[in-house]
Design a protein around this motif. Structure first.
Motif, PDB file in Angstrom:
ATOM      1  N   TYR A 101       0.835  -1.207   0.000  1.00  0.00           N
ATOM      2  CA  TYR A 101       0.000   0.000   0.000  1.00  0.00           C
ATOM      3  C   TYR A 101       0.869   1.257   0.000  1.00  0.00           C
ATOM      4  N   ALA A 102       1.886   1.281   0.872  1.00  0.00           N
ATOM      5  CA  ALA A 102       2.745   2.461   0.994  1.00  0.00           C
ATOM      6  C   ALA A 102       3.534   2.709  -0.292  1.00  0.00           C
ATOM      7  N   PHE A 103       4.088   1.657  -0.866  1.00  0.00           N
ATOM      8  CA  PHE A 103       4.886   1.805  -2.086  1.00  0.00           C
ATOM      9  C   PHE A 103       4.034   2.257  -3.270  1.00  0.00           C
ATOM     10  N   ILE A 104       2.893   1.610  -3.469  1.00  0.00           N
ATOM     11  CA  ILE A 104       2.025   1.957  -4.603  1.00  0.00           C
ATOM     12  C   ILE A 104       1.484   3.379  -4.443  1.00  0.00           C
ATOM     13  N   ASP A 105       1.194   3.783  -3.221  1.00  0.00           N
ATOM     14  CA  ASP A 105       0.710   5.147  -2.990  1.00  0.00           C
ATOM     15  C   ASP A 105       1.767   6.166  -3.422  1.00  0.00           C
ATOM     16  N   GLN A 106       3.017   5.935  -3.048  1.00  0.00           N
ATOM     17  CA  GLN A 106       4.089   6.840  -3.457  1.00  0.00           C
ATOM     18  C   GLN A 106       4.297   6.821  -4.972  1.00  0.00           C
ATOM     19  N   LEU A 107       4.170   5.643  -5.561  1.00  0.00           N
ATOM     20  CA  LEU A 107       4.358   5.518  -7.007  1.00  0.00           C
ATOM     21  C   LEU A 107       3.282   6.283  -7.768  1.00  0.00           C
ATOM     22  N   ILE A 108       2.048   6.160  -7.330  1.00  0.00           N
ATOM     23  CA  ILE A 108       0.939   6.866  -7.986  1.00  0.00           C
ATOM     24  C   ILE A 108       1.103   8.372  -7.826  1.00  0.00           C
ATOM     25  N   GLN A 109       1.505   8.804  -6.641  1.00  0.00           N
ATOM     26  CA  GLN A 109       1.737  10.231  -6.416  1.00  0.00           C
ATOM     27  C   GLN A 109       2.832  10.760  -7.333  1.00  0.00           C
ATOM     28  N   ALA A 110       3.883   9.975  -7.528  1.00  0.00           N
ATOM     29  CA  ALA A 110       4.978  10.392  -8.411  1.00  0.00           C
ATOM     30  C   ALA A 110       4.512  10.484  -9.857  1.00  0.00           C
ATOM     31  N   MET A 111       3.619   9.594 -10.277  1.00  0.00           N
ATOM     32  CA  MET A 111       3.077   9.643 -11.635  1.00  0.00           C
ATOM     33  C   MET A 111       2.223  10.885 -11.850  1.00  0.00           C
ATOM     34  N   LYS A 112       1.541  11.311 -10.771  1.00  0.00           N
ATOM     35  CA  LYS A 112       0.641  12.465 -10.895  1.00  0.00           C
ATOM     36  C   LYS A 112       1.384  13.793 -10.802  1.00  0.00           C
ATOM     37  N   THR A 113       2.323  13.888  -9.863  1.00  0.00           N
ATOM     38  CA  THR A 113       2.928  15.183  -9.540  1.00  0.00           C
ATOM     39  C   THR A 113       4.380  15.309  -9.983  1.00  0.00           C
ATOM     40  N   GLY A 114       4.966  14.225 -10.497  1.00  0.00           N
ATOM     41  CA  GLY A 114       6.368  14.269 -10.878  1.00  0.00           C
ATOM     42  C   GLY A 114       7.208  13.430  -9.940  1.00  0.00           C
ATOM     43  N   SER A 115       8.356  13.019 -10.428  1.00  0.00           N
ATOM     44  CA  SER A 115       9.176  12.071  -9.674  1.00  0.00           C
ATOM     45  C   SER A 115      10.173  12.723  -8.731  1.00  0.00           C
ATOM     46  N   ARG A 116      10.173  14.054  -8.625  1.00  0.00           N
ATOM     47  CA  ARG A 116      11.106  14.710  -7.714  1.00  0.00           C
ATOM     48  C   ARG A 116      10.818  14.274  -6.272  1.00  0.00           C
ATOM     49  N   GLY A 117      11.830  13.846  -5.584  1.00  0.00           N
ATOM     50  CA  GLY A 117      11.679  13.421  -4.189  1.00  0.00           C
ATOM     51  C   GLY A 117      11.171  12.002  -4.036  1.00  0.00           C
ATOM     52  N   PHE A 118      10.869  11.339  -5.172  1.00  0.00           N
ATOM     53  CA  PHE A 118      10.312   9.982  -5.083  1.00  0.00           C
ATOM     54  C   PHE A 118      11.319   9.017  -4.467  1.00  0.00           C
ATOM     55  N   SER A 119      12.556   9.058  -4.938  1.00  0.00           N
ATOM     56  CA  SER A 119      13.569   8.117  -4.447  1.00  0.00           C
ATOM     57  C   SER A 119      13.780   8.264  -2.951  1.00  0.00           C
ATOM     58  N   GLU A 120      13.878   9.532  -2.499  1.00  0.00           N
ATOM     59  CA  GLU A 120      14.084   9.770  -1.066  1.00  0.00           C
ATOM     60  C   GLU A 120      12.888   9.266  -0.257  1.00  0.00           C
ATOM     61  N   SER A 121      11.681   9.491  -0.779  1.00  0.00           N
ATOM     62  CA  SER A 121      10.483   9.040  -0.067  1.00  0.00           C
ATOM     63  C   SER A 121      10.440   7.517   0.027  1.00  0.00           C
ATOM     64  N   VAL A 122      10.764   6.861  -1.090  1.00  0.00           N
ATOM     65  CA  VAL A 122      10.742   5.399  -1.101  1.00  0.00           C
ATOM     66  C   VAL A 122      11.795   4.834  -0.150  1.00  0.00           C
ATOM     67  N   LYS A 123      12.980   5.429  -0.159  1.00  0.00           N
ATOM     68  CA  LYS A 123      14.038   4.960   0.748  1.00  0.00           C
ATOM     69  C   LYS A 123      13.613   5.113   2.207  1.00  0.00           C
ATOM     70  N   GLU A 124      12.950   6.212   2.515  1.00  0.00           N
ATOM     71  CA  GLU A 124      12.464   6.421   3.880  1.00  0.00           C
ATOM     72  C   GLU A 124      11.380   5.411   4.240  1.00  0.00           C
ATOM     73  N   ILE A 125      10.497   5.146   3.274  1.00  0.00           N
ATOM     74  CA  ILE A 125       9.443   4.151   3.507  1.00  0.00           C
ATOM     75  C   ILE A 125      10.054   2.770   3.714  1.00  0.00           C
ATOM     76  N   VAL A 126      11.024   2.419   2.874  1.00  0.00           N
ATOM     77  CA  VAL A 126      11.681   1.114   2.989  1.00  0.00           C
ATOM     78  C   VAL A 126      12.341   0.970   4.366  1.00  0.00           C
ATOM     79  N   ARG A 127      13.048   2.025   4.810  1.00  0.00           N
ATOM     80  CA  ARG A 127      13.690   1.975   6.124  1.00  0.00           C
ATOM     81  C   ARG A 127      12.656   1.773   7.230  1.00  0.00           C
ATOM     82  N   HIS A 128      11.556   2.522   7.148  1.00  0.00           N
ATOM     83  CA  HIS A 128      10.502   2.416   8.157  1.00  0.00           C
ATOM     84  C   HIS A 128       9.854   1.035   8.132  1.00  0.00           C
ATOM     85  N   LEU A 129       9.599   0.526   6.935  1.00  0.00           N
ATOM     86  CA  LEU A 129       8.947  -0.774   6.821  1.00  0.00           C
ATOM     87  C   LEU A 129       9.863  -1.909   7.271  1.00  0.00           C
ATOM     88  N   ARG A 130      11.168  -1.752   7.060  1.00  0.00           N
ATOM     89  CA  ARG A 130      12.094  -2.761   7.565  1.00  0.00           C
ATOM     90  C   ARG A 130      12.052  -2.808   9.094  1.00  0.00           C
TER      91      ARG A 130
END
Length: 277
Positions: free
Chosen positions: A203-232
């Protein structure tokens, strides 16, 4: 008479097991025959029995609906829930009739197994598949973030992360990407995958991916890395919690076992001592 019961029981369970078996495995077991095979006739009989007699019973209809959802999640299309449920209750009615005629309590145990085994087997298969897919989510998120960092679009990065990978999660996402390329809205196709999996990580990953498709990919990598760290961290906490629960569950049987041993060993001595007074 006991032989008749065993034959009916084994036949009923065999039909249910064969109905759940994938077609490719079934072909290796059964001798190739015409389309009107015994298995197909059994499945048709189960479907007719369900549609004619069982579908109006709310409990059974709900059971069929839940089973069909799990079959769809498992991508099992060689058999329907109507066929399985119909065969289940047909076998139950036959076994109950045998039990009443022969007055054999053993039949009622078999009835319970016939009712419980197919649904629990399907649920178990789905839980195992869900666990296997969940193991790949964080790796998928990291690979997608790397692609976006390299200048690819979020969807292209996802496709690059999926191509060549083996696993049920990647198969589900490959289907979603194909649907998107054929005109299905990306949000709809991707949410379908996450809704099927029912995992917080997805859910968290797909939500970020959809947001990046809508608003642009700036900050996407940092957001995903933060989500991955939190989910780990969440996954590690969940593993530790399950480990503690397993220890607690394991301790009680051990205590009961030693209590039974002590009672068996010392019980006669205590009784003999008391009888001496």
């Amino acid at each position: 008479m006991e032989t008749i019961i065993v034959i009916l029981t084994v036949t009923s369970v065999l039909f249910l097991y064969l109905s759940l078996m994938p077609e490719n495995r079934l072909e290796k077991i059964l001798v190739p025959i015409k389309k009107e095979s015994l298995l197909n006739q059994a499945k048709r009989l189960g479907k007719v029995f369900y549609e004619k007699l069982l579908h109006k019973v709310k409990y059974i209809a709900k059971q069929e609906e839940e089973m069909q959802i799990n079959l769809d999640k498992l991508r099992i299309d060689t058999v329907s829930a109507k066929e399985i449920v119909g065969l289940q209750y047909l076998a139950v009615f036959l076994l109950l009739a045998v039990g009443v005629i022969l007055k054999t309590p053993f039949v009622y145990l078999v009835v319970a197994l016939v009712l419980l085994v197919p649904s629990s087997q399907i649920k178990g298969k789905w839980k195992k598949k869900r666990v296997r897919m969940g193991r790949d989510v964080l790796n998928l998120a990291e690979l997608t973030a790397v692609g976006v960092s390299a200048g690819l679009s979020p969807l292209d990065s996802l496709e690059k992360a999926v191509v060549g990978q083996k696993g049920e999660l990647y198969e589900e996402l490959h289907r979603a990407i194909v649907e998107i390329r054929m005109g299905t809205p990306a949000e709809q196709a991707l949410l379908k995958v996450s809704n099927v999996m029912e995992l917080q990580e997805m859910y968290a990953f797909i939500d970020q991916l959809i947001q990046a498709m809508k608003t642009g990919s700036r900050g996407f990598s940092e957001s995903v890395k933060e989500i991955v760290r939190h989910l780990r961290e969440l996954r590690q906490a969940r593993i530790e919690k399950q480990s503690e629960e397993a220890k607690a569950k394991f301790t009680l049987p051990i205590m009961m076992f030693f209590g039974a041993v002590l009672a068996f060993a010392w019980g006669p001595l205590v009784i003999g001592f008391l009888n001496g007074f």
